[in-house]
Design an enzyme around this catalytic site. Structure first.
Site, PDB file in Angstrom:
ATOM      1  N   ASN A  34     -26.684 -36.843 -43.318  1.00  0.00           N
ATOM      2  CA  ASN A  34     -26.366 -35.652 -42.734  1.00  0.00           C
ATOM      3  C   ASN A  34     -27.704 -35.181 -42.506  1.00  0.00           C
ATOM      4  O   ASN A  34     -28.789 -34.759 -43.252  1.00  0.00           O
ATOM      5  CB  ASN A  34     -25.702 -34.848 -43.653  1.00  0.00           C
ATOM      6  CG  ASN A  34     -25.766 -33.099 -43.328  1.00  0.00           C
ATOM      7  OD1 ASN A  34     -25.942 -33.073 -41.993  1.00  0.00           O
ATOM      8  ND2 ASN A  34     -25.137 -32.433 -44.208  1.00  0.00           N
ATOM      9  N   LYS A  46     -28.493 -32.395 -40.712  1.00  0.00           N
ATOM     10  CA  LYS A  46     -28.530 -30.975 -40.772  1.00  0.00           C
ATOM     11  C   LYS A  46     -29.425 -30.579 -39.679  1.00  0.00           C
ATOM     12  O   LYS A  46     -29.067 -31.152 -38.593  1.00  0.00           O
ATOM     13  CB  LYS A  46     -29.281 -30.564 -42.137  1.00  0.00           C
ATOM     14  CG  LYS A  46     -28.730 -31.426 -43.443  1.00  0.00           C
ATOM     15  CD  LYS A  46     -28.658 -30.411 -44.807  1.00  0.00           C
ATOM     16  CE  LYS A  46     -28.213 -31.267 -45.813  1.00  0.00           C
ATOM     17  NZ  LYS A  46     -28.497 -30.561 -47.253  1.00  0.00           N
ATOM     18  N   HIS A  75     -19.253 -28.688 -45.580  1.00  0.00           N
ATOM     19  CA  HIS A  75     -20.269 -28.697 -46.507  1.00  0.00           C
ATOM     20  C   HIS A  75     -20.659 -27.570 -47.137  1.00  0.00           C
ATOM     21  O   HIS A  75     -20.304 -26.322 -46.446  1.00  0.00           O
ATOM     22  CB  HIS A  75     -21.560 -29.047 -45.400  1.00  0.00           C
ATOM     23  CG  HIS A  75     -22.763 -29.300 -46.284  1.00  0.00           C
ATOM     24  ND1 HIS A  75     -23.451 -28.787 -46.785  1.00  0.00           N
ATOM     25  CD2 HIS A  75     -23.254 -30.865 -46.382  1.00  0.00           C
ATOM     26  CE1 HIS A  75     -24.668 -29.349 -47.161  1.00  0.00           C
ATOM     27  NE2 HIS A  75     -24.323 -30.546 -47.183  1.00  0.00           N
ATOM     28  N   GLU A 111     -23.264 -25.846 -47.405  1.00  0.00           N
ATOM     29  CA  GLU A 111     -24.075 -24.962 -46.742  1.00  0.00           C
ATOM     30  C   GLU A 111     -23.217 -23.975 -45.912  1.00  0.00           C
ATOM     31  O   GLU A 111     -23.554 -22.766 -45.355  1.00  0.00           O
ATOM     32  CB  GLU A 111     -25.093 -25.595 -45.843  1.00  0.00           C
ATOM     33  CG  GLU A 111     -26.285 -26.202 -47.043  1.00  0.00           C
ATOM     34  CD  GLU A 111     -26.960 -27.418 -46.503  1.00  0.00           C
ATOM     35  OE1 GLU A 111     -27.006 -27.932 -45.388  1.00  0.00           O
ATOM     36  OE2 GLU A 111     -27.528 -28.041 -47.350  1.00  0.00           O
ATOM     37  N   GLU A 161     -20.233 -33.043 -53.637  1.00  0.00           N
ATOM     38  CA  GLU A 161     -21.752 -32.771 -53.457  1.00  0.00           C
ATOM     39  C   GLU A 161     -22.082 -31.672 -54.717  1.00  0.00           C
ATOM     40  O   GLU A 161     -21.668 -30.383 -54.032  1.00  0.00           O
ATOM     41  CB  GLU A 161     -22.277 -32.462 -52.192  1.00  0.00           C
ATOM     42  CG  GLU A 161     -22.050 -33.621 -51.239  1.00  0.00           C
ATOM     43  CD  GLU A 161     -23.028 -33.342 -49.905  1.00  0.00           C
ATOM     44  OE1 GLU A 161     -23.695 -34.155 -49.492  1.00  0.00           O
ATOM     45  OE2 GLU A 161     -22.950 -32.301 -49.293  1.00  0.00           O
ATOM     46  N   GLY A 167     -30.699 -30.944 -51.891  1.00  0.00           N
ATOM     47  CA  GLY A 167     -32.005 -30.572 -51.598  1.00  0.00           C
ATOM     48  C   GLY A 167     -33.025 -30.033 -52.693  1.00  0.00           C
ATOM     49  O   GLY A 167     -34.140 -29.400 -52.313  1.00  0.00           O
ATOM     50  N   SER A 195     -29.643 -34.900 -53.296  1.00  0.00           N
ATOM     51  CA  SER A 195     -30.705 -35.601 -53.658  1.00  0.00           C
ATOM     52  C   SER A 195     -30.590 -37.328 -53.977  1.00  0.00           C
ATOM     53  O   SER A 195     -31.524 -37.739 -54.824  1.00  0.00           O
ATOM     54  CB  SER A 195     -31.559 -34.986 -54.899  1.00  0.00           C
ATOM     55  OG  SER A 195     -31.904 -33.450 -54.504  1.00  0.00           O
ATOM     56  N   GLY A 243     -29.014 -36.101 -47.325  1.00  0.00           N
ATOM     57  CA  GLY A 243     -29.693 -35.182 -46.547  1.00  0.00           C
ATOM     58  C   GLY A 243     -30.862 -35.729 -46.154  1.00  0.00           C
ATOM     59  O   GLY A 243     -31.342 -36.296 -45.332  1.00  0.00           O
ATOM     60  N   GLY A 244     -31.962 -35.003 -46.891  1.00  0.00           N
ATOM     61  CA  GLY A 244     -33.359 -35.266 -46.725  1.00  0.00           C
ATOM     62  C   GLY A 244     -33.606 -36.732 -46.456  1.00  0.00           C
ATOM     63  O   GLY A 244     -34.596 -37.030 -45.592  1.00  0.00           O
TER      64      GLY A 244
HETATM   65  P1  13P Z   1     -30.060 -33.895 -50.072  1.00  0.00           P
HETATM   66  O1  13P Z   1     -29.868 -35.422 -49.978  1.00  0.00           O
HETATM   67  O2  13P Z   1     -31.222 -33.569 -49.071  1.00  0.00           O
HETATM   68  O3  13P Z   1     -29.979 -33.235 -51.399  1.00  0.00           O
HETATM   69  O4  13P Z   1     -28.727 -33.257 -49.244  1.00  0.00           O
HETATM   70  C1  13P Z   1     -27.344 -33.851 -49.512  1.00  0.00           C
HETATM   71  C2  13P Z   1     -26.657 -33.238 -48.661  1.00  0.00           C
HETATM   72  O5  13P Z   1     -26.347 -31.768 -48.691  1.00  0.00           O
HETATM   73  C3  13P Z   1     -25.941 -34.133 -47.761  1.00  0.00           C
HETATM   74  O6  13P Z   1     -24.699 -33.552 -46.926  1.00  0.00           O
END
Ligand code: 13P
Length: 250
Positions: free
Chosen positions: A9, A11, A95, A97, A167, A173, A212, A233-234
């Site tokens: 993802n 983002k 998600h 967010e 998640e 994050g 993470s 994510g990251g």
């Molecule tokens: P991180 O891997 O940056 O923690 O993000 C996870 C995420 O929100 C994937 O959708």
């Protein structure tokens, strides 16, 4: 046997140049990925570019959201048909967010899930609890409630058309990953809850972990019996890191 899946993802990150470089880097390393289905979810404006670059590879493309309606006066939204048209096979839905920052309710998320299905797009359906909810012991209730909204609208069999991504919001994050035991416990709860309604759906359903996940912890997490991959994510923003997670599922 459930095929593991690793989805990135991205983002709201990247530029025309950087997404080109990222997808080229992932493509170049795909030979080392023997088991996992690999999906990338770029920002919507870069989907055509990334889908074009990925077309002659095993990499699949997804969106980060999808409109619950199919056509018309929905300013700022993108329909399932449009996503399909530009090469999306998957769509991230619900998600945290989107839920927390843009007020998406369980009901709206369920409607987006339905829109994906009717347009032949596989939902990557995100659920998970906040830190406060975990600390008050309501993790399972929260996950159950989020899943029940989809079951109420679409029926339990609909879950077979997509994947669930657990998640925990407190792990996203933050660098604070759920321990493999913590994650496995919730994944087992989710599968058990669905099994009570339909054992076949539960058995075939892939449940990804997100929060993470990185090259260092992926193997142990994905090694848990009910963890079928990751939503990253990251660590999905660097080809090398993302590929290390994809190969952890080998
Ligand atoms: P991180 O891997 O940056 O923690 O993000 C996870 C995420 O929100 C994937 O959708």
């Amino acid at each position: 046997m459930r095929q593991p899946m690793v989805a990135g993802n991205w983002k709201m990150n990247g530029s025309s140049d950087s997404v080109k470089e990222l997808i080229a880097g992932i493509k170049a390393g795909m030979d080392s990925v023997s088991k996992a289905e690999v999906v990338v979810c770029p920002p919507a404006v870069y989907i055509p570019r990334v889908a074009g670059a990925a077309a002659d590879s095993e990499i699949k493309v997804g969106s980060q959201n999808i409109c619950d309606e199919d056509k018309g006066a929905f300013t700022g939204e993108i329909s399932g048909e449009m996503l399909k048209d530009v090469g999306c096979e998957y769509a991230i839905i619900g998600h945290s967010e989107r839920r927390a920052l843009y007020g998406e309710s369980d009901e709206l998320v369920a409607k987006r899930f339905a829109a994906a299905r009717r347009n032949g797009i596989k939902p990557i359906f995100c659920i998970g609890e906040t830190l406060e909810e975990r600390e008050s012991g309501t993790t399972n209730d929260v996950c159950a409630r989020q899943i029940d909204a989809v079951i109420a609208l679409e029926g339990v069999e609909a879950l077979a058309d997509g994947v669930i991504a657990y998640e925990p919001v407190w792990a996203i994050g933050t660098g604070k990953t759920a321990t493999p035991e913590q994650a496995q416990e919730v994944h087992a709860f989710i599968r058990g809850k669905i099994a009570a309604l339909n054992a076949d759906v539960a058995d075939g359903l892939r449940i990804l972990y997100g929060g993470s996940m990185n090259a260092g912890n992926a193997k142990e997490l994905i090694g848990q019996p009910d963890i079928d991959g990751g939503l990253i994510g990251g660590a999905s923003l660097k080809a090398e890191d993302f590929l290390a997670i994809c190969t952890a599922a080998n």
